[in-house]
Design a protein around this motif. Structure first.
Motif, PDB file in Angstrom:
ATOM      1  N   SER A 740       0.834  -1.167   0.025  1.00  9.73           N
ATOM      2  CA  SER A 740       0.172   0.003   0.021  1.00  9.73           C
ATOM      3  C   SER A 740       0.858   1.104   0.069  1.00  9.73           C
ATOM      4  O   SER A 740       2.037   1.409   0.811  1.00  9.73           O
ATOM      5  N   HIS A 741       0.427   2.218  -0.803  1.00  8.32           N
ATOM      6  CA  HIS A 741       1.019   3.509  -0.687  1.00  8.32           C
ATOM      7  C   HIS A 741       0.678   4.465   0.564  1.00  8.32           C
ATOM      8  O   HIS A 741       1.229   5.675   0.731  1.00  8.32           O
ATOM      9  N   ASP A 742      -0.272   4.028   1.545  1.00  7.18           N
ATOM     10  CA  ASP A 742      -0.740   4.588   2.401  1.00  7.18           C
ATOM     11  C   ASP A 742       0.482   4.243   3.747  1.00  7.18           C
ATOM     12  O   ASP A 742       0.971   3.249   3.697  1.00  7.18           O
ATOM     13  N   HIS A 743       0.559   5.560   4.337  1.00  8.48           N
ATOM     14  CA  HIS A 743       1.603   5.229   5.399  1.00  8.48           C
ATOM     15  C   HIS A 743       3.106   4.563   5.000  1.00  8.48           C
ATOM     16  O   HIS A 743       3.284   3.622   5.388  1.00  8.48           O
ATOM     17  N   ASP A 766       3.441  16.000  -1.377  1.00  4.95           N
ATOM     18  CA  ASP A 766       2.261  15.484  -0.803  1.00  4.95           C
ATOM     19  C   ASP A 766       2.667  14.037  -0.045  1.00  4.95           C
ATOM     20  O   ASP A 766       2.770  13.032  -0.761  1.00  4.95           O
ATOM     21  N   ASP A 767       3.076  14.105   1.144  1.00 11.64           N
ATOM     22  CA  ASP A 767       2.762  15.053   2.360  1.00 11.64           C
ATOM     23  C   ASP A 767       4.184  15.500   2.855  1.00 11.64           C
ATOM     24  O   ASP A 767       4.795  16.435   2.211  1.00 11.64           O
ATOM     25  N   GLY A 768       4.571  14.984   3.954  1.00 12.61           N
ATOM     26  CA  GLY A 768       6.103  15.297   4.535  1.00 12.61           C
ATOM     27  C   GLY A 768       7.096  14.920   3.622  1.00 12.61           C
ATOM     28  O   GLY A 768       7.004  13.908   3.112  1.00 12.61           O
ATOM     29  N   SER A 769       8.195  15.597   3.911  1.00 13.69           N
ATOM     30  CA  SER A 769       9.207  15.366   2.840  1.00 13.69           C
ATOM     31  C   SER A 769      10.515  16.134   3.336  1.00 13.69           C
ATOM     32  O   SER A 769      10.591  16.758   4.454  1.00 13.69           O
ATOM     33  N   ARG A 770      11.849  15.596   2.659  1.00 15.73           N
ATOM     34  CA  ARG A 770      13.151  15.827   3.236  1.00 15.73           C
ATOM     35  C   ARG A 770      14.023  16.078   1.862  1.00 15.73           C
ATOM     36  O   ARG A 770      13.897  15.163   1.186  1.00 15.73           O
ATOM     37  N   ILE A 771      14.853  17.031   1.710  1.00 11.27           N
ATOM     38  CA  ILE A 771      15.605  17.288   0.377  1.00 11.27           C
ATOM     39  C   ILE A 771      16.941  17.179   1.179  1.00 11.27           C
ATOM     40  O   ILE A 771      17.343  17.937   2.198  1.00 11.27           O
ATOM     41  N   MET A 772      17.803  16.158   0.423  1.00 16.15           N
ATOM     42  CA  MET A 772      19.262  16.320   0.942  1.00 16.15           C
ATOM     43  C   MET A 772      20.093  16.486  -0.268  1.00 16.15           C
ATOM     44  O   MET A 772      19.998  15.852  -1.360  1.00 16.15           O
ATOM     45  N   GLY A 812       0.730  10.018   4.490  1.00 14.79           N
ATOM     46  CA  GLY A 812      -0.354   9.712   5.235  1.00 14.79           C
ATOM     47  C   GLY A 812      -1.217   8.681   4.471  1.00 14.79           C
ATOM     48  O   GLY A 812      -1.045   7.534   4.618  1.00 14.79           O
ATOM     49  N   THR A 813      -2.193   9.311   3.910  1.00 15.88           N
ATOM     50  CA  THR A 813      -3.215   8.689   3.045  1.00 15.88           C
ATOM     51  C   THR A 813      -3.505   9.509   1.950  1.00 15.88           C
ATOM     52  O   THR A 813      -3.048  10.667   2.056  1.00 15.88           O
TER      53      THR A 813
END
Length: 844
Positions: A740-743, A766-772, A812-813
């Motif tokens: 599943s792509h949720d969570h 969409d949703d939380g993210s981090r760029i490095m 998330g969802t």
């Protein structure tokens, strides 16, 4: 002191007799029931109350406690003191029976009693002392007779099934009954909710008509569907084509044999905005996106207690929250194109007190006023027939030439009414509870207010009973807006902004030329452009209503003829809506010319650029108009536009002032290119949303590994290549058929070559993210929201040579994906997804 005595009162609870033993030494009555400990362990006294309605019987109601300084005190921590009788939060107590006793912290309060907007209100200042008692018997007079109409809230949630807010199922039912709602649609997110079993358990099975619904919450927006069956499978919430989704909703079965209503919720609320997702033009009501469908039944003009959607931020100095453009204006635009869609308004309440149920509400035509006898099939049919209006107080009767709202009228001459062809009589009666303000009634024709009737000096219940005669120049729709200027505090408390008593009334469609067919205003304008010379059109518009100009410009934008003179005239018009339509028409016509290999002569280009620059300088703080002018400048070939756009985005003051919808208009104006090809590792598990904030994903720690064992499925995770869509969006849904792509968490990677120069970029996820960049975090954000191309504007500082960039996104969802754009096109031409020789620098 009178002799002590005791007796039993009988509370009539919505037709059910309940013995209630009460007392007061002062009244010679001895109470034997103990109060609900709503104040918890605080030092407190007791308030004993019996709310009486116009028949003299106890009635469900809401008690609102206000401190002496006018604030809303936090009084009642024990919200479950009497869960079958009370719904309690902060400074509010709903009573199901109308009679009871509660503990209240020591202090002085003004207590207001209310029961929705059909009743008057009552209030009393009370002093609560330690272990003292106050007895109060407030009376609520029914001030408004709404026979033939029932009140409904079509958008309601619970914490139980939506997962946020604070209202459980019994509290939702008790609050709805306390607000006088008669038709309640349960619309938890992606859940078919039924209030009826809870009503049965509470002993009030016939208190209101409960209807099963579902807020189908999808990547393209939120949509209410009702009536449904509670036991049926929940609809697929991952559909991204509105045509498919609306067909699916209408195919759902129910016990009433009717087609479910398709209601568009908060369509301009950033992140969950159907109109925004598909770039519905806020002037023309058009979109190039083929997945958009106009085939919905109703749209929320008011959402939540604040009525988000009604206000145009550039025309009134009131907050629009997370909204973008006015949904009221969108609705006008849709009507002008011939889309007969009902205007509705709903509380979208998830809570007991912070967002009250029933404010706003709808009144729908009904053949019965008995709540449990209301037919959901009849209500659905009357929504589709536009026999509904939405209100915060005003109760409105409205007809045009004797035809009520939702109907089709003509202007056939009437000897009886001494009325000639082309004229209409607009009949209006506006009633308002005595405690609610009403200042003006506005007659709207084809989206323009043609007459404002001042009723600010009127008192009592009936604020207006009048007939206004108007002449119509062509087939038209006629509607009403009603407004009061005094907020509804303390009954409906100020939140994101003050709550005002407004109402929106659905139209009557008038066949002005009596030819037996109704032609939409934009189509009338299109026909006129085809049949007349441009100079004749310009001459005909002199002195005409702004709506005639606007509809003509919208039609001109879609014409093969360049209506240069008309657009120049319109850019100088006093009406803002006309200038907006003019800039859109110019932009669209110039873009069409370019696509056909045509271009302006150099002197024409200079003239247009100078005219548009001057217009932009005169537009002041009007964000929408300024942005439209910038888009028109880009279409005219002004090479300074990209610099203007970047300046807006990188200037902190200008950036913070940008609202939803405006910033997305900037995206196509910026030079550079989206990064459209990525290497992807999916899906890592995120048991709870926020996992990415707490730890790094395995592919961030070692982005060079060929595979990872800690995936959501039983198979190892390997890197695969993915391409962006035509708009630069990297879609992360359904990457792994076994997980599943949720969570979930996905890491994307690229390598690019740089000369070491600063690299401005834009990003949205969409949703939380981090760029490095080269194993160092340069940006992160960990909340739930949809992706917008310009959510984040920043600068990367790459090293000279090869650089590694990773983007990790947690879902998330629902929707899942991201945008990444470099403002330097030379860099995007030097990108690879193939790992070079591994850099040994560890991630940190």
């Amino acid at each position: 002191m009178p002799a002590r005595a005791s007796h039993t009162l009988t509370a009539l609870l919505l037709g059910f007799s309940i013995p209630l033993v009460v007392s007061s030494p002062a009244y010679g009555v001895e109470f034997v029931d103990s109060p609900a400990k709503t104040a918890g362990d605080q030092t407190s006294g007791v308030l004993r109350f019996e709310v009486l309605d116009h028949t003299g019987n106890p009635a469900p109601a809401r008690l609102t406690f206000i401190a002496t300084d006018g604030t809303r005190p936090s009084l009642f921590p024990n919200t479950q003191a009497a869960p079958d009788e009370l719904a309690v939060r902060r400074n509010v107590i709903y009573t199901l029976s109308g009679s009871g006793a509660v503990t209240v912290p020591v202090g002085t309060y003004t207590v207001w009693v209310s029961r929705g907007l059909e009743y008057g209100i009552d209030s009393r200042t009370i002093d609560i002392t330690e272990d003292g008692e106050v007895i109060w018997t407030p009376k609520l007079k029914r001030e408004l007779d709404t026979t033939g109409w029932v009140s409904g809230d079509f958008h309601l949630h619970t914490l139980t099934h939506s997962g946020h807010g604070d209202s459980n199922m019994p509290e939702r039912v008790i609050s709805l009954i306390g607000e006088g709602i008669e038709f309640a649609v349960a619309t938890d997110h992606n859940h078919n909710t039924d209030y009826q079993p809870v009503m049965d358990d509470l002993g009030v099975p016939e208190a209101l008509r409960a209807v099963v619904g579902n807020e189908v919450s999808t990547p393209i927006g939120h949509f209410n569907a009702f009536p449904l069956r509670a036991e049926d499978p929940v609809m697929d919430s991952n559909i991204t084509d509105a045509h498919e989704l609306f067909r699916l909703i209408r195919e759902q079965s129910n016990e009433f044999g009717t087609i479910p209503v398709v209601q568009v919720n908060h369509p301009r609320w950033g992140g969950i905005d159907y109109f925004g997702v598909f770039d519905l033009d806020p002037v023309t009501a058009t979109t190039p996106n083929s997945r958009f469908s106009y085939h919905f039944d109703s749209v929320e003009i008011f959402n939540e207690n604040e009525g988000w959607g009604y206000i145009d931020a550039d025309e009134r100095d009131l907050s629009i929250g997370s909204g973008s453009f006015s949904v009221l204006r969108d609705w006008f635009n849709l009507l002008n194109r011939g889309h007969r869609i009902a205007a509705v308004g709903n509380s979208d309440s998830h809570d007991v007190e912070s967002e009250l149920a029933g404010w706003p509400r709808n009144f729908i035509a009904s053949t019965t006023d008995v709540p449990h006898e209301i037919s959901p099939a009849e209500i659905a049919a009357n929504i589709r027939a536009k026999r509904v209006y939405t209100t915060y107080g005003p109760i409105v009767d409205f007809a045009v030439n004797g035809v009520p709202m939702g109907g089709d009228a003509s202007t056939i001459p009437s000897t009886e009414h001494a009325r000639d062809a082309g004229w209409v009589d607009v009949d209006m009666r506006v009633r308002v509870p005595t405690w609610i303000d009403c200042d003006r009634v506005m007659i709207v024709v084809n989206g323009e207010i043609v007459k404002t009737i001042d009723v600010s000096d009127q008192t009592g219940v009936v604020r207006l009973e009048s007939t206004e005669r108007l002449r119509l120049d062509g087939d038209s729709w006629v509607s009403l807006l009603v407004e009061g200027d005094d907020p509804l505090d303390p009954i409906v408390h100020t939140q994101g902004r003050p709550i005002y008593p407004w109402a929106v009334i659905n139209p009557v469609w008038v066949d002005a030329d009596n030819d037996g067919r109704w032609i939409a205003p934009v189509e009338q304008a299109r026909m006129a452009l085809r049949q007349n010379r441009p100079e004749d059109i310009r001459r005909e518009l002199i002195g005409k209503a702004a709506s005639a100009w606007e509809n003509t410009l919208i039609a001109a934008a879609e014409s093969d003829t360049f209506h240069e003179g008309l657009i120049r005239d319109a850019l100088a018009h006093t009406a803002r809506r006309v200038r907006l339509a003019a800039t859109g028409a110019l932009q669209q016509q110039l873009q069409r010319m370019r696509s056909q290999g045509q271009k302006l002569a150099p002197h024409q280009q200079r003239e247009w650029i100078n005219a548009l620059r001057d217009a932009r300088a005169l537009a002041g703080d009007d964000q929408h108009l300024r942005m439209r002018l910038l888009l028109a400048l880009d279409a005219a070939g002004d090479d300074r536009v990209s610099e203007d756009a970047i300046a807006i985005l990188t200037d902190p003051k200008q950036r913070t002032q940008l609202r939803n919808g405006i910033d997305s208009m900037l995206s196509p104006l910026i030079k550079g290119a989206f990064v459209t090809r990525w290497s992807i590792a999916a899906y890592f598990d995120a048991p709870e949303f926020g996992t990415l904030e707490q730890m790094m994903a395995p592919a961030e720690i070692n982005p060079y590994a060929e595979q990872y064992e800690s995936g959501k499925s039983s198979e190892p995770i390997r890197w695969t290549t993915i391409e962006a869509d035509d708009e630069g969006y990297i879609e992360l849904l359904d990457l792994d058929p076994d997980a599943s792509h949720d969570h979930a968490i996905v890491t994307a990677r690229i390598w690019f070559v740089s000369d070491g120069s600063e690299l401005p970029y834009s990003f949205g996820a969409d949703d939380g993210s981090r760029i490095m960049l080269n194993n160092e975090a340069v940006y992160e954000e960990h909340t739930g929201h949809s992706a917008e191309p310009l959510q984040q504007i920043g600068t990367l500082y790459p090293k000279e040579g090869i650089n590694l960039l990773t983007v990790t996104v947690e879902n998330g969802t629902g929707g899942y994906g991201f945008y990444m754009r470099f403002f330097d096109e030379d860099v995007t031409g030097n990108i690879t997804t193939t790992p070079p020789v591994q850099d040994s620098t560890p991630a940190r």
